[in-house]
Design a protein around this motif. Structure first.
Motif: not given
Length: 397
Positions: A101-105, A132-140, A152-162
């Protein structure tokens, strides 16, 4: 008699943005500059270290070796036909364990995100594209105090969105709300679910554009421009030309110049500053816009890129630090700088208006810089040069 254990120097925490003026009278606290060559092995990382004298020779040798055995033409078609399939396989294998997770970075690099998360910031919509797995969205989302913030989080990988949708924070966000869906940034003229034209305030585009084929850049920029409100902001970070990882690619990985296929079959492009300026504005960056004297503050725990580190020394080419002059003020016509000055440093698609892209100027440059880091393996006496591009692009009113 045994000698006393070596005392390791205390790690200097990262306390400010990765890009700042190294010529400033008082560099930000937390900076680490190599002023004596003899000190190089005393720390794990250093800021803004220039390339060694023999680097041009090293770069040329690496690129020549790669060009001898490129990816076969039939394989190129396979890799470019359904790139989402390979990212699906990547996330099925690695789940959410590969990227930290990108957290405070992320907040240090782009303080606009923290401003949007303040309690009284009002209605704000932030889109993370290539989530991806929300490494920016979830820390925010975790840091958010704004009840009117929508992520809003978008990716063209179905598995990443899951992976995003099954995260506990997704179903029960502390404050604000989050939505995720499958969407391809390079889809021609199709915006993601729930997004109307001109409704997004900020787009996070971190290590995303490099995954697209250069023929898809125009469609991607058109979609980004269409999503954003007038004055909306793109927060950008991606791989830089002649980064360590580019020169380490072995035979059979080169799709075309500066564009490669990784071992997991995902694609990656390595940018120059002028390429990014051309993609977003239609013109090369002026000396005033190109923050070629900018550098970064070290955080030894940061790990935001899908590459391994132990390898021989590599760094950026001198060309990446040379500003290219510009007098173009922007118009609906083909920008004059597309055909002037050196062109070998930019992709041939950028020597003419991008296909499927509205006429420029679409964005103005608020920040565009090279982010360098020298990583040191003290045990093996290895120097490893990393190079990233970072920028902020404002949608023209």
């Amino acid at each position: 008699m045994t000698s006393p254990p070596e005392v390791q120097p205390a790690r200097i925490p990262k306390l400010c943005s990765s890009v700042h003026d190294i010529n400033a009278e008082k560099p930000p606290f937390g900076s680490r500059f190599l002023t004596q060559d003899s000190d190089v092995w005393t720390q794990n990382a250093w800021d803004h270290v220039p390339p060694p004298e023999d680097q041009t020779e090293t770069i040329n040798a690496s690129l020549a070796r790669q060009r001898l055995v490129p990816v076969p033409e039939d394989d190129k078609k396979n890799y470019n036909a359904k790139p989402a399939k390979f990212w699906d396989n990547f996330y099925k294998t690695n789940a959410d364990n590969f990227f930290r997770n990108r957290k405070w970075w992320l907040h240090l690099e782009f303080p606009e995100l923290l401003i949007a998360a303040e309690p009284d910031a009002g209605d704000v919509t932030i889109c993370e594209i290539g989530c991806g797995a929300g490494n920016a969205a979830f820390p925010l989302l975790t840091a958010n105090q704004n009840p009117n913030l929508t992520i809003r989080a978008y990716d063209y990988s179905t598995h990443a969105v899951k992976l995003v949708q099954t995260n506990a924070l997704y179903s029960s966000p502390p404050v604000g709300k989050i939505e995720a869906a499958v969407w391809d940034l390079s889809s021609p003229g199709t915006l993601p679910p729930g997004v109307e034209p001109g409704t997004v305030d900020i787009i996070i585009l971190v290590f995303v554009l490099s995954a697209l084929h250069p023929d898809e850049w125009g469609k991607a920029i058109a979609n980004i421009h269409k999503m954003l409100k007038p004055g909306g902001l793109v927060l950008f970070r991606d791989y830089g030309r002649h980064d360590l990882t580019q020169l380490r690619f072995k035979s059979g990985r080169l799709l075309e110049d500066n564009f490669y296929i990784r071992g997991d079959k995902t694609r990656v492009y390595f940018f120059e500053l002028d390429e990014l300026a051309l993609i977003f504005t239609g013109s090369r960056a002026s000396p005033a816009q190109k923050t070629s004297t900018m550098t970064e503050v070290v955080d030894e725990d940061e790990d935001n890129e899908p590459t391994s580190l132990p390898a021989p020394s590599q760094t950026a080419s001198p060309a990446s630090r040379t500003p290219v002059d510009t007098s173009n003020s922007g118009s609906d016509d083909t920008p004059s700088l597309l055909t002037s000055g050196p062109s070998s440093d930019v992709h041939h698609n950028l020597l003419r208006p991008l296909a499927h892209c509205p006429p420029h100027p679409l964005f103005t440059i608020e920040q565009l810089g090279i982010d360098r880091r020298l990583l040191v393996n003290r045990k093996r006496q290895l120097k490893m040069y990393r190079i990233w591009m970072q920028g902020k692009f404002r949608k023209a009113d």
